[in-house]
Design a protein around this motif. Structure first.
Motif, PDB file in Angstrom:
ATOM      1  N   GLY B   1      19.371  -4.813  -6.068  1.00  0.00           N
ATOM      2  CA  GLY B   1      18.137  -5.433  -5.647  1.00  0.00           C
ATOM      3  C   GLY B   1      17.223  -4.454  -4.963  1.00  0.00           C
ATOM      4  N   ALA B   2      16.021  -4.870  -4.682  1.00  0.00           N
ATOM      5  CA  ALA B   2      15.033  -4.002  -4.057  1.00  0.00           C
ATOM      6  C   ALA B   2      15.406  -3.766  -2.611  1.00  0.00           C
ATOM      7  CB  ALA B   2      13.659  -4.644  -4.153  1.00  0.00           C
ATOM      8  N   GLY B   3      15.123  -2.559  -2.161  1.00  0.00           N
ATOM      9  CA  GLY B   3      15.375  -2.219  -0.774  1.00  0.00           C
ATOM     10  C   GLY B   3      14.154  -2.484   0.067  1.00  0.00           C
ATOM     11  N   VAL B   4      14.146  -1.919   1.273  1.00  0.00           N
ATOM     12  CA  VAL B   4      12.989  -2.033   2.152  1.00  0.00           C
ATOM     13  C   VAL B   4      11.884  -1.115   1.622  1.00  0.00           C
ATOM     14  CG1 VAL B   4      12.135  -1.702   4.486  1.00  0.00           C
ATOM     15  CG2 VAL B   4      14.479  -2.534   4.110  1.00  0.00           C
ATOM     16  N   SER B   5      10.696  -1.642   1.509  1.00  0.00           N
ATOM     17  CA  SER B   5       9.591  -0.799   1.068  1.00  0.00           C
ATOM     18  C   SER B   5       8.530  -0.716   2.154  1.00  0.00           C
ATOM     19  CB  SER B   5       8.985  -1.327  -0.236  1.00  0.00           C
ATOM     20  OG  SER B   5       8.469  -2.633  -0.050  1.00  0.00           O
ATOM     21  N   GLN B   6       7.850   0.423   2.192  1.00  0.00           N
ATOM     22  CA  GLN B   6       6.802   0.645   3.181  1.00  0.00           C
ATOM     23  C   GLN B   6       5.583   1.256   2.500  1.00  0.00           C
ATOM     24  OE1 GLN B   6       9.843   2.439   6.419  1.00  0.00           O
ATOM     25  NE2 GLN B   6       7.770   2.135   7.206  1.00  0.00           N
ATOM     26  N   SER B   7       4.440   0.907   3.024  1.00  0.00           N
ATOM     27  CA  SER B   7       3.215   1.496   2.500  1.00  0.00           C
ATOM     28  C   SER B   7       2.206   1.675   3.623  1.00  0.00           C
ATOM     29  CB  SER B   7       2.630   0.602   1.391  1.00  0.00           C
ATOM     30  OG  SER B   7       2.311  -0.684   1.905  1.00  0.00           O
ATOM     31  N   PRO B   8       1.346   2.702   3.539  1.00  0.00           N
ATOM     32  CA  PRO B   8       1.407   3.770   2.542  1.00  0.00           C
ATOM     33  C   PRO B   8       2.558   4.729   2.827  1.00  0.00           C
ATOM     34  CG  PRO B   8      -0.256   4.280   4.163  1.00  0.00           C
ATOM     35  CD  PRO B   8       0.275   2.912   4.535  1.00  0.00           C
ATOM     36  N   SER B   9       2.837   5.619   1.894  1.00  0.00           N
ATOM     37  CA  SER B   9       3.866   6.624   2.127  1.00  0.00           C
ATOM     38  C   SER B   9       3.371   7.660   3.127  1.00  0.00           C
ATOM     39  CB  SER B   9       4.223   7.334   0.817  1.00  0.00           C
ATOM     40  OG  SER B   9       4.697   6.420  -0.126  1.00  0.00           O
ATOM     41  N   ASN B  10       2.114   8.004   2.988  1.00  0.00           N
ATOM     42  CA  ASN B  10       1.487   8.977   3.872  1.00  0.00           C
ATOM     43  C   ASN B  10       0.115   8.468   4.280  1.00  0.00           C
ATOM     44  OD1 ASN B  10       3.330  11.541   3.650  1.00  0.00           O
ATOM     45  ND2 ASN B  10       3.077  10.795   1.568  1.00  0.00           N
ATOM     46  N   LYS B  11      -0.250   8.768   5.502  1.00  0.00           N
ATOM     47  CA  LYS B  11      -1.560   8.362   5.993  1.00  0.00           C
ATOM     48  C   LYS B  11      -2.117   9.459   6.889  1.00  0.00           C
ATOM     49  CE  LYS B  11      -4.944   5.457   7.013  1.00  0.00           C
ATOM     50  NZ  LYS B  11      -5.906   4.970   5.992  1.00  0.00           N
ATOM     51  N   VAL B  12      -3.301   9.920   6.535  1.00  0.00           N
ATOM     52  CA  VAL B  12      -4.003  10.886   7.374  1.00  0.00           C
ATOM     53  C   VAL B  12      -5.236  10.185   7.912  1.00  0.00           C
ATOM     54  CG1 VAL B  12      -5.116  13.128   7.492  1.00  0.00           C
ATOM     55  CG2 VAL B  12      -3.179  12.789   5.948  1.00  0.00           C
ATOM     56  N   THR B  13      -5.407  10.234   9.211  1.00  0.00           N
ATOM     57  CA  THR B  13      -6.544   9.561   9.817  1.00  0.00           C
ATOM     58  C   THR B  13      -7.155  10.431  10.906  1.00  0.00           C
ATOM     59  OG1 THR B  13      -7.274   7.455  10.784  1.00  0.00           O
ATOM     60  CG2 THR B  13      -5.237   8.398  11.635  1.00  0.00           C
ATOM     61  N   GLU B  14      -8.329  10.063  11.308  1.00  0.00           N
ATOM     62  CA  GLU B  14      -8.996  10.800  12.379  1.00  0.00           C
ATOM     63  C   GLU B  14      -8.718  10.134  13.717  1.00  0.00           C
ATOM     64  OE1 GLU B  14     -12.843  12.487   9.867  1.00  0.00           O
ATOM     65  OE2 GLU B  14     -13.078  10.840  11.301  1.00  0.00           O
ATOM     66  N   LYS B  15      -8.650  10.936  14.719  1.00  0.00           N
ATOM     67  CA  LYS B  15      -8.437  10.437  16.080  1.00  0.00           C
ATOM     68  C   LYS B  15      -9.466   9.358  16.394  1.00  0.00           C
ATOM     69  CE  LYS B  15      -8.632  12.064  20.868  1.00  0.00           C
ATOM     70  NZ  LYS B  15      -8.844  13.251  21.750  1.00  0.00           N
ATOM     71  N   GLY B  16      -8.971   8.242  16.952  1.00  0.00           N
ATOM     72  CA  GLY B  16      -9.848   7.153  17.329  1.00  0.00           C
ATOM     73  C   GLY B  16      -9.919   6.028  16.312  1.00  0.00           C
ATOM     74  N   LYS B  17      -9.468   6.306  15.085  1.00  0.00           N
ATOM     75  CA  LYS B  17      -9.480   5.261  14.060  1.00  0.00           C
ATOM     76  C   LYS B  17      -8.251   4.367  14.190  1.00  0.00           C
ATOM     77  CE  LYS B  17     -13.149   6.595  11.693  1.00  0.00           C
ATOM     78  NZ  LYS B  17     -13.057   7.281  10.399  1.00  0.00           N
ATOM     79  N   ASP B  18      -8.337   3.160  13.636  1.00  0.00           N
ATOM     80  CA  ASP B  18      -7.198   2.242  13.607  1.00  0.00           C
ATOM     81  C   ASP B  18      -6.450   2.411  12.289  1.00  0.00           C
ATOM     82  OD1 ASP B  18      -8.976  -0.611  15.129  1.00  0.00           O
ATOM     83  OD2 ASP B  18      -8.373   1.351  15.928  1.00  0.00           O
ATOM     84  N   VAL B  19      -5.135   2.206  12.324  1.00  0.00           N
ATOM     85  CA  VAL B  19      -4.342   2.258  11.100  1.00  0.00           C
ATOM     86  C   VAL B  19      -3.414   1.048  11.036  1.00  0.00           C
ATOM     87  CG1 VAL B  19      -4.384   4.769  10.856  1.00  0.00           C
ATOM     88  CG2 VAL B  19      -2.541   3.683  12.148  1.00  0.00           C
ATOM     89  N   GLU B  20      -3.120   0.654   9.812  1.00  0.00           N
ATOM     90  CA  GLU B  20      -2.170  -0.436   9.584  1.00  0.00           C
ATOM     91  C   GLU B  20      -1.073   0.059   8.668  1.00  0.00           C
ATOM     92  OE1 GLU B  20      -4.733  -4.596  10.002  1.00  0.00           O
ATOM     93  OE2 GLU B  20      -3.936  -3.966   8.057  1.00  0.00           O
ATOM     94  N   LEU B  21       0.162  -0.162   9.078  1.00  0.00           N
ATOM     95  CA  LEU B  21       1.317   0.231   8.287  1.00  0.00           C
ATOM     96  C   LEU B  21       2.067  -1.035   7.884  1.00  0.00           C
ATOM     97  CD1 LEU B  21       2.584   3.098  10.640  1.00  0.00           C
ATOM     98  CD2 LEU B  21       0.798   3.199   8.899  1.00  0.00           C
ATOM     99  N   ARG B  22       2.504  -1.047   6.630  1.00  0.00           N
ATOM    100  CA  ARG B  22       3.114  -2.277   6.114  1.00  0.00           C
ATOM    101  C   ARG B  22       4.585  -2.082   5.808  1.00  0.00           C
ATOM    102  NH1 ARG B  22       1.409  -6.814   2.379  1.00  0.00           N
ATOM    103  NH2 ARG B  22       3.231  -7.233   1.043  1.00  0.00           N
ATOM    104  N   CYS B  23       5.360  -3.150   6.009  1.00  0.00           N
ATOM    105  CA  CYS B  23       6.786  -3.122   5.702  1.00  0.00           C
ATOM    106  C   CYS B  23       7.182  -4.402   4.968  1.00  0.00           C
ATOM    107  CB  CYS B  23       7.610  -2.997   6.982  1.00  0.00           C
ATOM    108  SG  CYS B  23       9.400  -3.197   6.749  1.00  0.00           S
ATOM    109  N   ASP B  24       7.842  -4.224   3.826  1.00  0.00           N
ATOM    110  CA  ASP B  24       8.419  -5.358   3.083  1.00  0.00           C
ATOM    111  C   ASP B  24       9.928  -5.286   3.222  1.00  0.00           C
ATOM    112  OD1 ASP B  24       5.733  -4.982   1.278  1.00  0.00           O
ATOM    113  OD2 ASP B  24       6.522  -7.026   1.213  1.00  0.00           O
ATOM    114  N   PRO B  25      10.535  -6.187   3.973  1.00  0.00           N
ATOM    115  CA  PRO B  25      11.989  -6.108   4.175  1.00  0.00           C
ATOM    116  C   PRO B  25      12.745  -6.591   2.940  1.00  0.00           C
ATOM    117  CG  PRO B  25      11.141  -8.091   5.192  1.00  0.00           C
ATOM    118  CD  PRO B  25       9.940  -7.343   4.658  1.00  0.00           C
ATOM    119  N   ILE B  26      14.042  -6.422   2.984  1.00  0.00           N
ATOM    120  CA  ILE B  26      14.891  -6.936   1.917  1.00  0.00           C
ATOM    121  C   ILE B  26      14.843  -8.467   1.964  1.00  0.00           C
ATOM    122  CG2 ILE B  26      17.293  -7.144   1.132  1.00  0.00           C
ATOM    123  CD1 ILE B  26      17.725  -4.271   2.126  1.00  0.00           C
ATOM    124  N   SER B  27      14.716  -9.067   0.808  1.00  0.00           N
ATOM    125  CA  SER B  27      14.618 -10.523   0.726  1.00  0.00           C
ATOM    126  C   SER B  27      15.829 -11.185   1.382  1.00  0.00           C
ATOM    127  CB  SER B  27      14.534 -10.952  -0.739  1.00  0.00           C
ATOM    128  OG  SER B  27      14.496 -12.355  -0.834  1.00  0.00           O
TER     129      SER B  27
END
Lengths: 110, 115
Positions: B1-27
């Motif tokens: 079955g599918a494992g834990v997935s995360q997105s994005p794999s890589n994120k480059v941002t500038e200081k002061g910006k907001d970021v969102e990281l996503r996680c899809d756990p195992i069902s």
């Protein structure tokens, strides 16, 4: 209450043995061992519960000394595939947060 | 079955910006964890979700960090006003339940770089 791992790093030749220790200043409920290869996610190896048990996983085994609050991971006849960073995680109770050590980097060379 | 997935794999941002990281756990996994891993450091616990219980936020380093888990499945870790020291790999893990049989399954992580 971060557990202390030793050594920080170890270099082995294929076929040699190694021991990685994980110590805590607090009474432990369980110790978890994970291995992380470079650029990959940590992968579960085994859990040891208080009671001084010992477990084996192929040529990788571990013990948990409840009196010393220490767990040791034994790697025998090391293989190239054993290379990676080994982390121990400790629990103070069955429902507490897992706290990981800083890891021990293991490099097995041909 | 599918494992834990995360997105994005890589994120480059500038200081002061907001970021969102996503996680899809195992069902079917009711427990979900976020960790941060800085270079040469161990896995630093950030936050833990278990079913419908209030999350354990004791590891969040500042109020710029927050996380939510919608519908008991997908989780989002948000970092507001990012700082350079936020640069790290953010790992998500899930498990069937918390307890002595708990085995955490980790995702591949999101590598965050704040310039």
């Amino acid at each position: 209450q971060q557990p202390v791992q030793s050594p920080q790093a170890v270099i082995l030749r294929e076929g040699e043995d190694a021991v990685i220790n994980c110590s805590s200043s607090k009474a432990l409920y369980s110790v978890h061992w994970y291995r992380q290869k470079h650029g990959e996610a940590p992968v579960f190896l085994m859990i040891l519960l208080k009671g001084g048990e010992q477990k084996g996983h192929d040529k990788i085994s571990a013990s948990f000394n409840e009196k010393k609050q220490q767990s040791s991971l034994y790697l025998t006849a090391s293989q190239l595939s054993y290379s990676g960073t080994y982390f121990c995680g400790t629990e103070l109770s069955g429902y507490s947060t897992l706290t990981f050590g800083k890891g021990t980097m293991l490099l097995v060379s041909p | 079955g599918a494992g834990v997935s995360q997105s994005p794999s890589n994120k480059v941002t500038e200081k002061g910006k907001d970021v969102e990281l996503r996680c899809d756990p195992i069902s079917g996994h009711t427990a979900l964890y976020w960790y941060r891993q800085s270079l040469g450091q161990g896995l630093e616990f950030l936050i833990y979700f278990q079913g419908n219980s209030a999350p354990d936020k004791s590891g969040l380093p500042s109020d710029r960090f927050s996380a939510e888990r919608t519908g008991g499945s997908v989780s989002t870790l948000t970092i507001q006003r990012t700082q350079q020291e936020d640069s790290a790999v953010y790992l998500c893990a899930s498990s069937q339940a918390r307890g002595e049989q708990e085995t955490q399954y980790f995702g591949p992580g999101t590598r965050l770089l704040v310039l």
